[in-house]
Design an enzyme around this catalytic site. Sequence first.
Site, short mmCIF file in Angstrom:
data_model
loop_
_atom_site.label_atom_id
_atom_site.label_comp_id
_atom_site.label_asym_id
_atom_site.label_seq_id
_atom_site.Cartn_x
_atom_site.Cartn_y
_atom_site.Cartn_z
N SER A 241 6.35 15.37 -8.36
CA SER A 241 7.52 16.12 -8.86
C SER A 241 8.05 15.55 -10.18
CB SER A 241 8.63 16.16 -7.81
OG SER A 241 8.90 14.87 -7.29
N HIS A 271 3.27 15.79 -0.55
CA HIS A 271 4.42 15.22 -1.27
C HIS A 271 5.68 15.50 -0.42
CE1 HIS A 271 6.74 13.65 -4.50
NE2 HIS A 271 6.76 14.68 -5.34
N HIS A 318 0.52 6.08 1.40
CA HIS A 318 1.15 6.28 0.09
C HIS A 318 0.14 6.00 -1.02
CE1 HIS A 318 4.11 6.12 -3.17
NE2 HIS A 318 4.86 6.83 -2.34
N ARG A 327 12.65 2.84 1.74
CA ARG A 327 13.47 4.03 2.04
C ARG A 327 13.39 4.34 3.54
NH1 ARG A 327 10.79 8.00 -2.27
NH2 ARG A 327 8.98 7.12 -1.19
N ASP A 373 9.36 9.88 4.36
CA ASP A 373 9.41 11.11 5.16
C ASP A 373 9.26 10.87 6.65
OD1 ASP A 373 9.67 12.71 2.84
OD2 ASP A 373 7.53 12.47 2.48
N1 NMX Z 1 -3.41 10.29 7.72
C1 NMX Z 1 -4.75 10.52 7.67
N2 NMX Z 1 -5.52 10.23 6.63
C2 NMX Z 1 -4.92 9.63 5.57
C3 NMX Z 1 -3.55 9.32 5.57
C4 NMX Z 1 -2.79 9.68 6.70
N3 NMX Z 1 -1.48 9.47 6.77
N4 NMX Z 1 -3.26 8.71 4.40
C5 NMX Z 1 -4.41 8.66 3.68
N5 NMX Z 1 -5.40 9.22 4.40
C6 NMX Z 1 -6.79 9.43 3.99
C7 NMX Z 1 -6.85 10.29 2.74
O1 NMX Z 1 -6.71 11.67 3.09
C8 NMX Z 1 -8.20 9.89 2.18
O2 NMX Z 1 -9.18 10.55 2.95
P1 NMX Z 1 -10.57 11.06 2.29
O3 NMX Z 1 -11.19 9.84 1.68
O4 NMX Z 1 -11.31 11.62 3.44
O5 NMX Z 1 -10.18 12.05 1.25
C9 NMX Z 1 -8.25 8.40 2.49
O6 NMX Z 1 -7.36 8.20 3.61
C10 NMX Z 1 -7.84 7.51 1.35
O7 NMX Z 1 -6.55 7.90 0.93
P2 NMX Z 1 -5.55 6.85 0.25
O8 NMX Z 1 -6.17 6.38 -0.99
O9 NMX Z 1 -5.11 5.85 1.25
O10 NMX Z 1 -4.28 7.77 -0.04
P3 NMX Z 1 -4.02 8.76 -1.27
O11 NMX Z 1 -3.43 7.97 -2.37
O12 NMX Z 1 -5.20 9.59 -1.57
O13 NMX Z 1 -2.90 9.74 -0.65
C11 NMX Z 1 -0.96 10.32 0.51
C12 NMX Z 1 -1.60 9.33 -0.47
C13 NMX Z 1 0.54 10.03 0.64
C14 NMX Z 1 -1.12 11.74 -0.03
C15 NMX Z 1 -1.65 10.15 1.89
O14 NMX Z 1 -1.42 8.87 2.40
C16 NMX Z 1 -1.24 11.20 2.90
O15 NMX Z 1 -1.81 12.30 2.90
N6 NMX Z 1 -0.21 10.91 3.77
C17 NMX Z 1 0.30 11.88 4.70
C18 NMX Z 1 1.21 12.85 3.98
C19 NMX Z 1 2.52 12.20 3.58
O16 NMX Z 1 3.18 11.52 4.36
N7 NMX Z 1 2.95 12.43 2.33
C20 NMX Z 1 4.26 11.95 1.86
C21 NMX Z 1 4.20 10.97 0.68
C22 NMX Z 1 5.59 10.58 0.28
N8 NMX Z 1 6.34 11.69 -0.35
O17 NMX Z 1 7.38 12.03 0.03
O18 NMX Z 1 5.84 12.29 -1.32
C1 MLT Z 2 7.99 10.13 -3.89
O1 MLT Z 2 9.11 9.80 -3.50
O2 MLT Z 2 7.83 10.75 -4.95
C2 MLT Z 2 6.82 9.85 -3.01
O3 MLT Z 2 6.96 8.64 -2.31
C3 MLT Z 2 5.49 10.04 -3.66
C4 MLT Z 2 5.06 9.05 -4.70
O4 MLT Z 2 5.78 8.16 -5.12
O5 MLT Z 2 3.89 9.19 -5.11
#
Ligand code: NMX
Ligand code: MLT
Length: 441
Positions: A241, A271, A318, A327, A373
């Site tokens: 964002s 996100h 994350h 947070r 979250d």
């Molecule tokens: N559950 C299952 N798989 C996960 C998760 C999770 N919570 N977190 C990461 N992975 C997987 C990811 O999908 C990836 O899989 P693949 O190689 O098959 O594509 C692998 O683990 C490596 O990912 P990372 O490098 O650890 O994480 P990345 O930086 O790509 O993504 C997020 C970060 C936040 C997108 C990821 O951790 C996620 O999808 N979390 C769940 C959604 C979430 O809670 N998002 C909120 C973030 C905070 N916000 O408010 O924005």
């Molecule tokens: C945020 O607050 O924007 C989330 O934790 C996602 C991020 O920092 O990448």
Amino acid sequence: MDRLKEKFKEKATPIAAEIKEIIKTHGDKKLGEITIAQVYQGMKGMVGMVTETSKLDAEEGIRFRGYSIPELRKQLPKAPGGTEPLPEGIFYLMLVGELPTQEDVTFITNEWAKRSVVPKHVFDVLDKLPVEAHPMTQFVTAVMAMQTESVFAKAYAKGINKKDYWEYVYEDSMNLIARLPRVAAYIYRRKYKGGAHIEPDHKLDWAANFAHMLGYEEFDMKRLMRLYLTIHADHEGGNVSAHTTHLVGSALSDPYLAFAAGMNGLAGPLHGLANQEVLAWIMDLKEQLGGGLPTKDQIAEFIKKTLLEGKVVPGYGHAVLRKTDPRFTAQQDFYKTYIGHDDICEIVQMIYEVAPPILEATGKIKNPWPNVDAHSGALLVHYGMYEYDFYTVLFGVSRALGVLASLIWDRATGSPIERPGSVTTDWVKKKIASMEQPAKA
Ligand code: NMX
Ligand code: MLT
């Protein structure tokens, strides 16, 4: 010029000059190297922009202008009788770079109250949308409808000096922040409360008035709203964002257009929408187990099932953080201090115990710890806000504080249009081949 604008000018003018000098004198110095993995995998860890408002540390979490969340909960001004910071204070801190006084936050509360009138056509536009439209779709639509009010767009069309851009962006940003709670509350009351709208009460601070317009009069919900709107405000510049708002703003799209773009990114389930996903996931867990409190073993099985189905466990992981999000901890502390016991909040605590080792055992998830979250929805449900597809709008209202403070800084420091280079896979393969060629004797 109002006192906040004056103060910002006093702070930003020497920094803008300093930045020009840094670029002139040190512009060719290197800040790092770029790997192929980074280019393909979301530019993680690649320094690519400057954001003054906050900085994220992978181990420690976010600091706003150097202050951690526990420090800010103590040091930012509070409402009379209040115990959590006023979001007006974090906006001042991010914009000006100094902790505000009580008088500074009172000025902002009054200023936002003065600027908070939403034009009628915005409500008319919202009323034309199907009530089933997702609250984030309605939110972004309303922001776009309000773009008619942009003083930056009007001034630009007439012709303005670049040096003055920031002044108009400041006005738009202050107006937009002032109006967002009214718009968000209108969406909430329209969608879930049969259109029984509640007029603002300008005797209240920004967050308390928002809770009031949503229909929550209890002191506890107002206190939660102040904390919620403070801790979601910013997370350095690279999150979807913030980066989107900065990128779109770099084309000199006005703050309404830039913020709406950022909010479209916040509406993604990886996100901001993860906050609604967490609650949906917990409710699904409860339902599949017949209601009541699950056991830790049952939670573990549910997590494993989620992973086996190729889905993410929402609220965990994350892109930058490698420890529990402060947070999350702040909200956990809020739960323990002010609530004590609640079934959904207890499930959140149990997931916190059970999930990390399971996520770690996958061997691929870089951060097995909870993010912001993982907790927010449980607190909202405790106070009666069950409509979890609305939660991302609350996140968006808060995120406006950080991304719009940054946009004002962008224009004050002459930040140019953003335009990174891109390459093709063919280009990458040729580059690899050239790097692997033995050096000529
Ligand atoms: N559950 C299952 N798989 C996960 C998760 C999770 N919570 N977190 C990461 N992975 C997987 C990811 O999908 C990836 O899989 P693949 O190689 O098959 O594509 C692998 O683990 C490596 O990912 P990372 O490098 O650890 O994480 P990345 O930086 O790509 O993504 C997020 C970060 C936040 C997108 C990821 O951790 C996620 O999808 N979390 C769940 C959604 C979430 O809670 N998002 C909120 C973030 C905070 N916000 O408010 O924005
Ligand atoms: C945020 O607050 O924007 C989330 O934790 C996602 C991020 O920092 O990448």
